[in-house]
Design a protein around this motif. Sequence first.
Motif, short mmCIF file in Angstrom:
data_model
loop_
_atom_site.label_atom_id
_atom_site.label_comp_id
_atom_site.label_asym_id
_atom_site.label_seq_id
_atom_site.Cartn_x
_atom_site.Cartn_y
_atom_site.Cartn_z
N TYR A 15 55.87 -19.50 -63.88
CA TYR A 15 56.68 -18.79 -64.86
C TYR A 15 57.98 -18.27 -64.23
O TYR A 15 57.97 -17.75 -63.13
CB TYR A 15 55.89 -17.62 -65.43
N VAL A 16 59.08 -18.42 -64.99
CA VAL A 16 60.33 -17.75 -64.68
C VAL A 16 60.63 -16.88 -65.89
O VAL A 16 60.90 -17.41 -66.98
CB VAL A 16 61.48 -18.74 -64.42
N LEU A 17 60.54 -15.57 -65.73
CA LEU A 17 60.53 -14.64 -66.86
C LEU A 17 59.43 -15.05 -67.83
O LEU A 17 58.31 -15.28 -67.40
CB LEU A 17 61.92 -14.60 -67.51
N ASP A 18 59.76 -15.22 -69.12
CA ASP A 18 58.73 -15.60 -70.09
C ASP A 18 58.56 -17.11 -70.20
O ASP A 18 57.72 -17.58 -70.96
CB ASP A 18 59.10 -15.05 -71.48
N ASN A 19 59.37 -17.86 -69.47
CA ASN A 19 59.36 -19.32 -69.62
C ASN A 19 58.22 -19.95 -68.82
O ASN A 19 58.22 -19.85 -67.59
CB ASN A 19 60.69 -19.90 -69.13
N PRO A 20 57.29 -20.64 -69.50
CA PRO A 20 56.22 -21.33 -68.76
C PRO A 20 56.67 -22.72 -68.34
O PRO A 20 57.23 -23.49 -69.15
CB PRO A 20 55.09 -21.41 -69.80
N TYR A 21 56.46 -23.06 -67.08
CA TYR A 21 56.83 -24.39 -66.57
C TYR A 21 55.61 -25.09 -66.00
O TYR A 21 54.79 -24.48 -65.29
CB TYR A 21 57.91 -24.28 -65.48
N ILE A 22 55.48 -26.37 -66.35
CA ILE A 22 54.45 -27.21 -65.74
C ILE A 22 55.07 -27.79 -64.48
O ILE A 22 56.00 -28.61 -64.55
CB ILE A 22 54.03 -28.35 -66.68
N LEU A 23 54.57 -27.35 -63.34
CA LEU A 23 55.05 -27.89 -62.07
C LEU A 23 54.12 -29.03 -61.70
O LEU A 23 52.95 -28.81 -61.35
CB LEU A 23 55.04 -26.81 -60.99
N VAL A 24 54.60 -30.26 -61.81
CA VAL A 24 53.71 -31.42 -61.76
C VAL A 24 54.28 -32.49 -60.85
O VAL A 24 55.50 -32.72 -60.81
CB VAL A 24 53.47 -31.97 -63.19
N ARG A 25 53.38 -33.13 -60.11
CA ARG A 25 53.78 -34.28 -59.29
C ARG A 25 53.51 -35.55 -60.10
O ARG A 25 52.38 -35.83 -60.50
CB ARG A 25 52.98 -34.31 -57.99
N GLY A 26 54.56 -36.29 -60.38
CA GLY A 26 54.43 -37.49 -61.19
C GLY A 26 53.80 -38.65 -60.42
O GLY A 26 53.56 -38.56 -59.21
N GLU A 27 53.54 -39.74 -61.13
CA GLU A 27 52.97 -40.93 -60.49
C GLU A 27 53.92 -41.49 -59.43
O GLU A 27 53.49 -42.21 -58.53
CB GLU A 27 52.69 -42.01 -61.55
N ASP A 28 55.20 -41.18 -59.54
CA ASP A 28 56.19 -41.61 -58.56
C ASP A 28 56.28 -40.67 -57.36
O ASP A 28 57.11 -40.86 -56.48
CB ASP A 28 57.57 -41.74 -59.21
N GLY A 29 55.43 -39.64 -57.33
CA GLY A 29 55.42 -38.70 -56.22
C GLY A 29 56.44 -37.59 -56.33
O GLY A 29 56.45 -36.67 -55.52
N VAL A 30 57.31 -37.66 -57.33
CA VAL A 30 58.36 -36.65 -57.50
C VAL A 30 57.78 -35.40 -58.16
O VAL A 30 57.03 -35.49 -59.15
CB VAL A 30 59.52 -37.22 -58.33
N VAL A 31 58.13 -34.22 -57.64
CA VAL A 31 57.71 -32.96 -58.25
C VAL A 31 58.76 -32.52 -59.26
O VAL A 31 59.95 -32.50 -58.96
CB VAL A 31 57.53 -31.86 -57.18
N ARG A 32 58.29 -32.19 -60.46
CA ARG A 32 59.19 -31.73 -61.52
C ARG A 32 58.65 -30.41 -62.09
O ARG A 32 57.45 -30.14 -62.02
CB ARG A 32 59.27 -32.77 -62.64
N ALA A 33 59.55 -29.64 -62.68
CA ALA A 33 59.15 -28.43 -63.41
C ALA A 33 59.59 -28.61 -64.85
O ALA A 33 60.79 -28.64 -65.14
CB ALA A 33 59.78 -27.19 -62.80
N LEU A 34 58.61 -28.78 -65.76
CA LEU A 34 58.89 -29.11 -67.15
C LEU A 34 58.53 -27.93 -68.05
O LEU A 34 57.43 -27.38 -67.93
CB LEU A 34 58.08 -30.34 -67.56
N LEU A 35 59.45 -27.56 -68.91
CA LEU A 35 59.18 -26.45 -69.82
C LEU A 35 58.00 -26.80 -70.71
O LEU A 35 57.97 -27.85 -71.36
CB LEU A 35 60.42 -26.17 -70.68
#
Length: 444
Positions: A70-90
């Motif tokens: 979370y950043v403030l009230d915003n929930p983020y899915i911090l996920v490692r994709g099949e390509d190995g890249v880490v992303r933070a998706l709202l």
Amino acid sequence: MAKVKTGVSPRLSRMLEELQEGVEDGLVPAWIFNDPELFELEKEKIFSRSWVYLAHESEIPKPGDYVLRYVLDNPYILVRGEDGVVRALLDMCRHRGMRVCRAELGNASHFRCPFHGWTYRNDGRLIGVPAEREAFGQDFNKEEWGLVPIPRLEAFDGMIFGNLDPEAPSLEEWLGEIRWYLELVTKRSPQGLEVLGPPQRWVVHTDWKLALETFLSDSYHTLMTHRSLIELGIAPKDAKYAMYGEQIHIPGKGHGSMVVGAPPGAKLPPFWGYPEEMLERARTSYPTREQFETARETRILLVTLFPNFSFHNPIRKPDHKYQGAVPMLTFRVWHPLGPGRIEIFSWALVEKDAPEWFKEKTRLSYLRFFGSSGTFEQDDTEIWSHVAHNAATPQGRHLRFNYRMGLKLEPDPNWPGPGVAYGLNFTDANMRNFHRRYLEMLLS
């Protein structure tokens, strides 16, 4: 120092001027630790523009691994994709805004909205829309409706940070010279760190600035707040043990560190008491000789990054049977929930290549002293909640707190690391530096 700008209420403008006038003289008004209007300004001016710690990369080692952060009230899915890249998706479906991820951690190839069934791959792409052709027609383009990534996502030695401001400076620039102190733990082993399970989390009725103060500057509180642990024989016998060290801050950044050695006459093992094999690996793992020599003499290390991330690396006894002392490392985020209310995220970490027996001992040491059931933690949070309560009372909010400790102390010219260092840890220098940066961001 910048002038208070228009755009805030006359009431808050007067209050910020009071803080501005007092900080250099070591006087901080109590109201800043529990005020609804100030909290709204902190959300806009600080947390919407700062690098906020989200996770350690070892929490999501495999493709599909994810955690919610979370950043403030915003929930983020911090996920490692099949390509190995880490992303933070709202975590917000692009159709009607429902959460698409309902678990705090797991492994998933995709996330499906329970409202209307829109489905996203773990890289954020929209891949499934029920009755797509009938409902939205031939021209519907799924590529335009993926999950929204956080504006900025960067990492430092496995530590992943996010920023809501697309124009923010890079994480490297944000950290500046505090990296030297971060590396005292991130570079202790060539293999780096790993988390020992998911974070413990609990809510405390206090202000985020009060909580981080303990890890940034306030070694003075150990004399009284944790005196019972000294009397029980599970903290050093010398009640002033936290005084024997250096307090360092990074001007213009708000970051700070406390580096504490062994009290005079105390027989404590070097290098925090880490096993000899880890000490040998550290000789070549640290980037500089000065960092290795500093680490070898350290028994307690604390670092706080502006605005709300801290770590603590002390030496403690894991249980009453074990004769030796074992170091432990905890990362934590002081996540603001509202005026006078925070959620603490607390992780235990250890070097990946540490011996298994040591990993278990350091985990026990963490559980005994820190985390939601830790003795130190219970002492601190009880105190913090009363301070925040008083800071919001009609009479208490008009008082000023004394941040004058060490006001006339001269910097230590012999300290080998970067930043402004003082050879006595009983000083409020780091907090005065923090409040300068805090004001700079509030007023810009």
